[in-house]
Design a protein around this motif. Structure first.
Motif, mmCIF file in Angstrom:
data_model
loop_
_atom_site.group_PDB
_atom_site.id
_atom_site.type_symbol
_atom_site.label_atom_id
_atom_site.label_comp_id
_atom_site.label_asym_id
_atom_site.label_seq_id
_atom_site.Cartn_x
_atom_site.Cartn_y
_atom_site.Cartn_z
ATOM 1 N N LEU A 182 71.569 26.131 51.496
ATOM 2 C CA LEU A 182 71.782 25.621 50.147
ATOM 3 C C LEU A 182 73.217 25.123 50.043
ATOM 4 C CD1 LEU A 182 70.050 28.493 48.178
ATOM 5 C CD2 LEU A 182 69.026 26.375 49.012
ATOM 6 N N ASP B 67 62.069 25.804 48.633
ATOM 7 C CA ASP B 67 63.257 26.525 48.186
ATOM 8 C C ASP B 67 62.876 27.961 47.814
ATOM 9 O OD1 ASP B 67 65.559 27.422 47.104
ATOM 10 O OD2 ASP B 67 65.557 26.076 45.379
ATOM 11 N N ASN C 152 69.000 34.355 49.857
ATOM 12 C CA ASN C 152 68.358 33.102 50.284
ATOM 13 C C ASN C 152 67.265 33.448 51.282
ATOM 14 O OD1 ASN C 152 67.624 30.535 50.984
ATOM 15 N ND2 ASN C 152 69.564 29.978 51.948
ATOM 16 N N ASN D 28 69.186 21.864 47.144
ATOM 17 C CA ASN D 28 68.301 22.429 48.161
ATOM 18 C C ASN D 28 68.188 21.500 49.362
ATOM 19 O OD1 ASN D 28 66.595 20.379 47.323
ATOM 20 N ND2 ASN D 28 65.284 21.719 46.115
ATOM 21 N N PHE E 13 65.372 30.521 47.020
ATOM 22 C CA PHE E 13 66.641 31.131 46.619
ATOM 23 C C PHE E 13 66.403 31.982 45.378
ATOM 24 C CE2 PHE E 13 71.034 30.569 44.714
ATOM 25 C CZ PHE E 13 71.602 31.521 45.540
ATOM 26 N N TYR F 121 72.229 37.720 44.737
ATOM 27 C CA TYR F 121 71.332 36.668 45.221
ATOM 28 C C TYR F 121 70.910 36.941 46.661
ATOM 29 C CZ TYR F 121 75.368 34.850 47.801
ATOM 30 O OH TYR F 121 76.421 34.717 48.660
#
Length: 370
Positions: free
Chosen positions: A233, A200, A227, A286, A202, A225
């Motif tokens: 996600l 993950d 990714n 996730n 993120f 944010y």
């Protein structure tokens, strides 16, 4: 128990081929036996014996295992061969992420209760997603006794992958065993699988708070944010915890694809002045279907509502009234009123200037008369 052998002698052999113990012949007389008398079937042949009383004089016994059996002139029951199987394997309790090294422990087992295995070669063939980090893929063992097991420990590495997968390892066995005074070569193969997950990645930045906040006014708290991972996600959600009212206490953002960036905006409507505290909880699932939660505590310095001024009269009109015909009428009246006031002030100012000018002229006339 019925003895169907010929005579009262029970003949057998004892030995252990796996330990090179030679077979020895033994005989036991069974004096308690009494001959069974059975009437022959009426088949037209007076001299024919019943089938269950016919015994081959050349009968002998072969030993070496519990699988040994009767050997006669017509058939031989061979000793059952031992099997090597993967009894169990483990790779730890933590998920295996791409690019990570981990310890693999593999235990194999000899299923035979009597025969040992010798000259054992174990080879591991890794498929996509895995490699052996610190050793060869081939292991040798001199022997393995009946019902015994051995363990192979090695370091593996999960390679880069595009999506979650189960990597397969082929486990191949090649070995010898001795049965019925004969050395036999045997091969077996098994498969084991190890799940590999994408890590993950993120990233959520610290929230951007509004410069000013006042009672009854909406203010926006933004979270930027990105990714950076290779997996989507799911079920991204923003939840407001605390005493500050919000336009939406729980906001469903949806799914965020790999390589996507953006912002999550949470709208708060404080109803009390002073320092107001709240916690915004961002959560998502996730690629491993694990729930991940991140908490962000925030503080807002909320000012009391300011008194309304004449300039704010139009701002105080609701949006729906502004968009209605009456809203336009009120705006037009206000505009005309302002224009009339301006015209009135200009006329008054002009009259005042004319009066002052006239007085100046009268003063000059009197001087001239004198």
């Amino acid at each position: 128990v019925k003895w169907k052998g010929k005579g009262d002698a029970f003949r057998f052999q004892i030995g252990y081929a796996a330990l090179d113990i030679q077979y020895t012949a033994h005989t036991i007389e069974i004096k308690e036996c009494s001959e069974e008398v059975k009437e022959p079937e009426n088949t037209g042949a007076d001299n024919e014996q019943p089938n269950d009383t016919i015994v081959d004089d050349n009968m002998s016994w072969s030993g070496g295992s519990s699988g040994g059996g009767l050997e006669g002139s017509s058939q031989t029951i061979k000793t059952a061969s031992p099997n090597l199987i993967v009894k169990k394997y483990s790779y730890g309790k933590d998920p295996i992420y791409a690019g990570k090294e981990f310890q693999l422990s593999l235990e194999f087992f000899n299923t035979s209760k009597t025969l040992a295995c010798e000259n054992i070669v174990v080879s591991l063939e890794t498929g996509d997603g895995l490699s052996i980090a610190n050793s060869s893929n081939t292991f040798y063992f001199e022997s393995l006794g009946a019902q015994a097991s051995k363990t192979i420990d090695l370091t593996m590495k999960a390679l880069s992958i595009e999506k979650n997968m189960s990597a397969v390892i082929d486990v191949n066995f090649r070995y010898d065993y001795v049965a019925d005074q004969e050395r036999i070569n045997q091969t077996m193969a098994e498969k084991i699988s190890i799940p590999i997950y994408l890590k993950d990645r993120f990233e959520i930045q610290e929230p951007t708070l509004p410069e000013m906040a006042s009672v009854g006014s909406e203010c926006v708290v933004s979270f930027n944010y990105v990714n950076k991972g290779k997996s989507t996600l799911s079920n991204v959600e923003a939840k407001v915890e605390g005493d500050i009212p919000a336009l939406q206490k729980v906001q469903n953002v949806g799914n965020i694809d790999p390589g996507t960036s953006g912002s999550i905006d949470v709208i708060l409507t404080p109803d009390q002045p002073g320092i107001q505290k709240a916690t915004i909880l961002l959560s998502y699932e996730n690629a491993n279907e694990e729930l991940v939660e991140k908490k962000f505590p925030i503080e807002l310095n909320v000012e009391d509502m300011a008194p309304m001024t004449p300039d704010d009269s139009m701002d105080a009109i609701p949006e729906e009234e502004k968009s209605s015909p009456w809203g336009w009428v009120l705006g037009l009246i206000a505009l005309l009123g302002a224009g009339a006031v301006i015209v009135f002030l200009k006329k008054r100012h002009k009259k005042k200037q004319q009066k002052e000018h006239h007085e100046d002229l009268d003063f000059d006339d009197e001087d001239l008369k004198e």
